[in-house]
Design an enzyme around this catalytic site. Structure first.
Site, short mmCIF file in Angstrom:
data_model
loop_
_atom_site.label_atom_id
_atom_site.label_comp_id
_atom_site.label_asym_id
_atom_site.label_seq_id
_atom_site.Cartn_x
_atom_site.Cartn_y
_atom_site.Cartn_z
N ASN A 9 0.86 -1.18 0.00
CA ASN A 9 0.00 0.00 0.00
C ASN A 9 0.90 1.24 0.00
O ASN A 9 1.52 1.56 1.02
CB ASN A 9 -0.90 -0.01 1.25
CG ASN A 9 -1.73 1.26 1.36
OD1 ASN A 9 -1.86 2.01 0.40
ND2 ASN A 9 -2.29 1.49 2.54
N TRP A 10 0.97 1.90 -1.14
CA TRP A 10 1.88 3.06 -1.25
C TRP A 10 1.30 4.32 -0.61
O TRP A 10 1.97 5.34 -0.55
CB TRP A 10 2.17 3.34 -2.73
CG TRP A 10 3.00 2.32 -3.43
CD1 TRP A 10 3.56 1.19 -2.90
CD2 TRP A 10 3.40 2.34 -4.81
NE1 TRP A 10 4.26 0.51 -3.86
CE2 TRP A 10 4.17 1.19 -5.04
CE3 TRP A 10 3.15 3.21 -5.88
CZ2 TRP A 10 4.72 0.89 -6.29
CZ3 TRP A 10 3.69 2.91 -7.12
CH2 TRP A 10 4.47 1.77 -7.33
N LYS A 11 0.06 4.26 -0.19
CA LYS A 11 -0.61 5.44 0.40
C LYS A 11 -0.44 6.65 -0.54
O LYS A 11 -0.51 6.50 -1.74
CB LYS A 11 -0.08 5.71 1.80
CG LYS A 11 -0.10 4.45 2.68
CD LYS A 11 0.05 4.75 4.13
CE LYS A 11 0.26 3.46 4.89
NZ LYS A 11 -0.17 3.50 6.26
N HIS A 96 -9.73 0.70 4.46
CA HIS A 96 -8.43 0.84 5.13
C HIS A 96 -8.62 1.72 6.37
O HIS A 96 -9.45 2.62 6.37
CB HIS A 96 -7.40 1.47 4.17
CG HIS A 96 -6.03 1.48 4.75
ND1 HIS A 96 -5.60 2.48 5.59
CD2 HIS A 96 -4.99 0.61 4.65
CE1 HIS A 96 -4.35 2.23 5.97
NE2 HIS A 96 -3.96 1.09 5.41
N GLU A 98 -7.11 4.15 7.51
CA GLU A 98 -7.04 5.60 7.28
C GLU A 98 -8.32 6.12 6.64
O GLU A 98 -8.75 7.25 6.90
CB GLU A 98 -5.79 5.93 6.43
CG GLU A 98 -4.53 5.81 7.27
CD GLU A 98 -3.32 5.27 6.55
OE1 GLU A 98 -3.25 5.39 5.31
OE2 GLU A 98 -2.44 4.71 7.22
N GLU A 168 -5.79 -5.62 10.07
CA GLU A 168 -4.82 -4.56 10.35
C GLU A 168 -5.23 -3.83 11.63
O GLU A 168 -6.05 -2.90 11.58
CB GLU A 168 -4.79 -3.55 9.21
CG GLU A 168 -4.38 -4.13 7.88
CD GLU A 168 -3.72 -3.07 7.01
OE1 GLU A 168 -2.55 -3.26 6.67
OE2 GLU A 168 -4.35 -2.05 6.70
N GLY A 174 1.69 1.87 10.87
CA GLY A 174 2.61 3.01 10.83
C GLY A 174 3.20 3.38 12.18
O GLY A 174 3.77 4.46 12.33
N SER A 210 2.87 -2.43 10.48
CA SER A 210 4.31 -2.35 10.80
C SER A 210 5.08 -3.62 10.44
O SER A 210 6.01 -4.02 11.16
CB SER A 210 4.51 -1.98 12.27
OG SER A 210 4.01 -0.67 12.52
N GLY A 231 2.63 -1.06 4.32
CA GLY A 231 2.69 0.34 3.90
C GLY A 231 4.14 0.80 3.77
O GLY A 231 4.78 0.63 2.74
#
Ligand code: PEP
Length: 249
Positions: A9-11, A96, A98, A168, A174, A210, A231
């Protein structure tokens, strides 16, 4: 044979030029292996570049980070499932953490997005997971089950068989603090049981939060993990190429 799935996931990183350069390095460092597949979730503007760079490799797949639940119309700024598909996406993340916690996405939003993805022929990767407060209150199972029911309870076994779940925990994303393999395995068993009770064939459950080069082998040694959603450690193609070679299938 166990086939591991490594999802990146490149965000909000790596534009089209950077995506092309990334794939050049990644493809040079990582040759296809039958015991694993690698999925990439670039930002929407880089989907086409990424999909083109991945197109001759059947083991590589590109997906969107998010989609609208609507197929088209006056929704400024939104991107639909048919549009990301035109750009080369074959899958999409849904829910997700976020999206849920920064943008206020609800379980009902995830239900509509899963339906939109399936209608367009995209493979949904539904993300579920509890916050630290929910975990500390002993509500992990209740939260994850609520997120599964909210998004998936209207689907039959055939549709559920197309869905990948990424567990997750929000407190692990993160933060540098990953769940232990045992903690993740406990939730994965519950997710798998929930899906199997609804006739999903061979559910795939990934762990995310992570994951990095140091902890990936220990996590993937746990047979309940069908792969990982990553990520930060997926942003550098050399690191990612090393990470996707972790773990015996
Ligand atoms: C993610 O974005 O889904 C994620 C797990 O991020 P990180 O690996 O950086 O914790």
């Amino acid at each position: 044979m166990r086939r591991l799935l490594f999802a990146a996931n490149w965000k909000m990183h790596l534009g089209p030029e950077e995506a092309r350069a990334y794939f050049k390095t990644f493809r040079a460092r990582y040759n296809r292996r039958d015991d694993r597949e690698v999925w990439f979730f670039p930002p929407a503007v880089s989907l086409e570049a990424a999909a083109q760079a991945a197109r001759e490799r059947a083991d590589l797949l590109v997906g969107a980070q998010d989609i609208s639940w609507e197929p088209k119309g006056a929704f400024t700024g939104a991107v639909s499932a048919p549009l990301v598909q035109q750009a080369g996406a074959k899958a999409t993340l849904v829910g997700h953490s976020e999206r849920r916690h920064v943008f206020g996405e609800t379980d009902d939003d995830t239900r509509r997005k899963v339906a939109a993805a399936l209608a367009a022929g995209l493979l949904p990767v539904l993300c579920v997971g509890e916050t630290l407060a929910e975990r500390d209150a002993g509500h992990t199972t209740a939260v994850v089950t609520r997120q599964l029911s909210g998004a998936l309870s209207e689907l039959d076994g055939g549709a559920l068989s197309r869905i990948v779940i990424a567990y997750e925990p929000v407190w692990a994303i993160g933060t540098g603090k990953n769940a232990t393999p045992q903690d993740a395995a406990m939730v994965h068993r519950e997710v798998r049981a929930w899906l199997q009770a609804r006739s999903a064939a061979r559910p795939r459950v990934l762990y995310g939060g992570s994951v990095n080069l140091k902890n990936a082998a220990e996590l993937l040694a746990e047979p309940e993990l069908d792969g990982v959603l990553v990520g930060g450690a997926s942003l550098d193609p050399e690191t990612w190429a090393q990470l996707v070679q972790t773990g015996a299938a």
